[in-house]
Design an enzyme around this catalytic site. Structure first.
Site, PDB file in Angstrom:
ATOM      1  N   HIS A   1      65.949  71.075  43.530  1.00 25.46           N
ATOM      2  CA  HIS A   1      65.282  70.869  42.240  1.00 25.46           C
ATOM      3  C   HIS A   1      63.903  71.516  42.250  1.00 25.46           C
ATOM      4  CE1 HIS A   1      68.344  67.798  41.923  1.00 25.46           C
ATOM      5  NE2 HIS A   1      68.026  67.606  40.664  1.00 25.46           N
TER       6      HIS A   1
ATOM      7  N   GLU B   1      61.369  65.480  44.029  1.00 20.24           N
ATOM      8  CA  GLU B   1      62.448  66.146  43.294  1.00 20.24           C
ATOM      9  C   GLU B   1      62.860  65.330  42.074  1.00 20.24           C
ATOM     10  OE1 GLU B   1      65.417  68.316  45.317  1.00 20.24           O
ATOM     11  OE2 GLU B   1      64.039  69.001  46.848  1.00 20.24           O
TER      12      GLU B   1
ATOM     13  N   LYS C   1      73.968  72.753  44.118  1.00 18.44           N
ATOM     14  CA  LYS C   1      73.378  72.473  42.789  1.00 18.44           C
ATOM     15  C   LYS C   1      71.945  72.992  42.706  1.00 18.44           C
ATOM     16  CE  LYS C   1      73.125  68.100  41.686  1.00 18.44           C
ATOM     17  NZ  LYS C   1      72.876  66.802  41.116  1.00 18.44           N
TER      18      LYS C   1
HETATM   19  O1  LIG Z   1      70.619  66.755  40.157  1.00 17.36           O
HETATM   20  C1  LIG Z   1      70.873  66.211  39.118  1.00 17.36           C
HETATM   21  C2  LIG Z   1      70.810  66.917  37.847  1.00 17.36           C
HETATM   22  C3  LIG Z   1      69.740  66.324  36.982  1.00 17.36           C
HETATM   23  O2  LIG Z   1      68.489  66.572  37.576  1.00 17.36           O
HETATM   24  C4  LIG Z   1      69.755  67.004  35.610  1.00 17.36           C
HETATM   25  O3  LIG Z   1      68.889  67.835  35.364  1.00 17.36           O
HETATM   26  O4  LIG Z   1      70.645  66.699  34.806  1.00 17.36           O
HETATM   27  C5  LIG Z   1      70.003  64.823  36.846  1.00 17.36           C
HETATM   28  C6  LIG Z   1      70.096  64.107  38.170  1.00 17.36           C
HETATM   29  O5  LIG Z   1      70.427  62.747  37.986  1.00 17.36           O
HETATM   30  C7  LIG Z   1      71.134  64.757  39.039  1.00 17.36           C
HETATM   31  O6  LIG Z   1      71.104  64.197  40.320  1.00 17.36           O
END
Ligand SMILES: O=C1C[C@@](O)(C(=O)O)C[C@@H](O)[C@@H]1O
Length: 244
Positions: A134, A77, A161
């Site tokens: 992700h 991820e 998220k």
């Molecule tokens: O999950 C996320 C979002 C992210 O992947 C981004 O696209 O800004 C950046 C990562 O550090 C964070 O944990």
């Protein structure tokens, strides 16, 4: 939802988060100092990058007034951590028990051993759980994206998220549509972003689409497409004036 005085409210100006991706304590301190530039509402410690003694960072973070997210992102991820590592669960437990972490971020796709227990342990200490998904290759369909966010919520998250990769502007539009509809359906705050340069727009419009946090950068980016904090804050404030 309020964390250390910071309000994460649906359809309000998104809060700005910067991830610290340092490998050493020295670099962590330097990156943390860089985040004192103003405009940053919370920080994320991407512990998957970190190779030194974690207790040094926990001791430093006693001084941090802003909410701190503890995240271990596996290679699958977009992170550095080999998922097989037995230290995965142990590290989260240590972070939860440290007393200086306000949120933990757990990945959905990984079959994390005892994920439920980690969530319960975190919540019992007043720590909020971000459950995230992700996809560094694609953007899901509208139906799949909404289902993923719902699933993340059902599994016990306080915040959900979704970070996905677009191949076209249409993919970015679809991510925004997923956000609008999921934000209306779910009774928890959501965070969404379309990654890469094509998706950068999605990091600015959370007040309109429903994403409560946006990730910016002051030095090293933790994902493709992150916008410099100064530009990000200017954009967020401009958009905020349109709706107030
Ligand atoms: O999950 C996320 C979002 C992210 O992947 C981004 O696209 O800004 C950046 C990562 O550090 C964070 O944990």
């Amino acid at each position: 939802m309020e964390i250390k005085g910071l309000k994460l409210e649906k359809l309000s100006q998104p809060k700005v988060c910067v991830a610290i991706v340092a490998e050493t304590f020295k670099d962590f301190v330097s990156a943390w100092n860089d985040t004192q530039c103003g405009g940053i509402d919370l920080i994320e410690w991407r512990a998957d990058y970190y190779k030194d003694d974690q207790s040094l960072v926990f001791d430093l973070l006693v001084k941090e007034d802003r909410p701190v997210i503890y995240t271990i992102r596996t290679k699958e991820e977009g992170g550095q951590w080999p998922y097989e590592s037995i230290d995965y669960e142990k590290s989260y437990k240590r972070a939860i028990d440290s007393g200086v972490i306000d949120l933990i971020d757990l990945e959905y796709k990984r079959n994390i051993p005892n994920k439920k227990n980690l969530m319960v342990r975190a919540k019992s200490k007043g720590i909020k759980v971000i459950h995230s998904y992700h996809d560094f290759s694609n953007t899901p369909t509208l139906a799949d994206g909404k289902e993923i966010l719902q699933e993340l919520h059902i599994e016990g998250a306080d915040i959900v998220k979704l970070a996905v990769m677009p191949h076209s502007k249409q993919d970015v539009l679809r991510l925004l549509q997923i956000s609008i509809e999921a934000n209306a359906q779910l009774d928890c705050p959501i965070i969404t972003m379309s990654m890469g340069k094509t998706g950068a727009l999605s990091r600015l419009v959370g007040e309109w689409s429903g994403s409560v946090v946006t990730f910016g950068t002051v030095s090293v980016a933790s994902a493709p497409g992150q916008v410099a904090v100064k530009t990000l804050v200017e954009g967020l404030e401009t958009i905020h004036t349109l709706y107030n």
